[in-house]
Design an enzyme around this catalytic site. Structure first.
Site, mmCIF file in Angstrom:
data_model
loop_
_atom_site.group_PDB
_atom_site.id
_atom_site.type_symbol
_atom_site.label_atom_id
_atom_site.label_comp_id
_atom_site.label_asym_id
_atom_site.label_seq_id
_atom_site.Cartn_x
_atom_site.Cartn_y
_atom_site.Cartn_z
ATOM 1 N N ARG A 20 0.822 -1.209 0.000
ATOM 2 C CA ARG A 20 0.000 0.000 0.000
ATOM 3 C C ARG A 20 0.859 1.264 0.000
ATOM 4 O O ARG A 20 0.507 2.257 -0.634
ATOM 5 C CB ARG A 20 -0.956 0.012 1.194
ATOM 6 N N GLU A 22 1.901 1.723 -3.473
ATOM 7 C CA GLU A 22 0.777 2.247 -4.242
ATOM 8 C C GLU A 22 0.623 3.753 -4.044
ATOM 9 O O GLU A 22 0.377 4.499 -4.992
ATOM 10 C CB GLU A 22 -0.512 1.532 -3.833
ATOM 11 N N SER A 37 15.721 14.143 -0.019
ATOM 12 C CA SER A 37 16.632 13.194 0.603
ATOM 13 C C SER A 37 15.906 12.133 1.405
ATOM 14 O O SER A 37 14.971 12.420 2.148
ATOM 15 C CB SER A 37 17.595 13.935 1.532
#
Length: 154
Positions: A95, A98, A121
């Site tokens: 997830r 995603e 960074s």
């Protein structure tokens, strides 16, 4: 004489047209978000092909950017979310991947617009997680805070 029809544009081609028009007109993502009546982050993601636009939203942004009818139509096609999604065995990692796939292009564009050409960074980086009570089920609030590092020119 035979005429070969031009295939309809896809979301990726529509996104390229949006980026070109945005640059040509000197607009910011927040200006386009106002046209769409949505947040800057969501609107950027949508115009890059990651969210669904209604016919009305596509027409409004098409007018603001002076886009061809074919581009406006392509903006209403199903979104192109992520590329080659990575299947992992851990649902949380999946997830998170995603989330980056859906908003990564928008984040990249917004960082470039605000700071210039560079990266955020992952070494000088802070992440905060917070539980936010919600009647529909508790939510996770993630704050990612990384130092901007411009690409060096020599």
């Amino acid at each position: 004489m035979s005429v070969t029809p031009i295939p309809p544009l896809d979301r990726k081609q529509a996104a390229a047209a949006v980026l070109a028009a945005k640059k040509r007109l000197g607009l910011r993502w927040e200006n386009l978000a106002e046209v769409l009546g949505r947040s800057t982050e969501w609107s950027t993601s949508a115009l890059l092909g990651q969210q669904t636009l209604t016919d009305e939203q596509a027409a409004a942004v098409g007018s603001a950017l002076d886009l061809d009818r074919s581009v406006v139509e392509a903006l209403t096609l199903p979104p192109l979310r992520g590329k080659d999604a990575v299947d992992t065995s851990d649902p949380l990692v999946y997830r998170l991947t995603e989330m980056v796939q859906v908003y990564g292009g928008a984040i990249r564009e917004l960082v470039r617009e605000e700071f210039g050409d560079g990266i955020v960074s992952a070494i000088d980086f802070e992440l905060a997680l917070e539980r936010v009570p919600d009647p529909k089920g508790d939510r996770v609030k993630m704050t990612m805070n990384g130092k901007f590092l411009p690409y060096r020119v020599w």
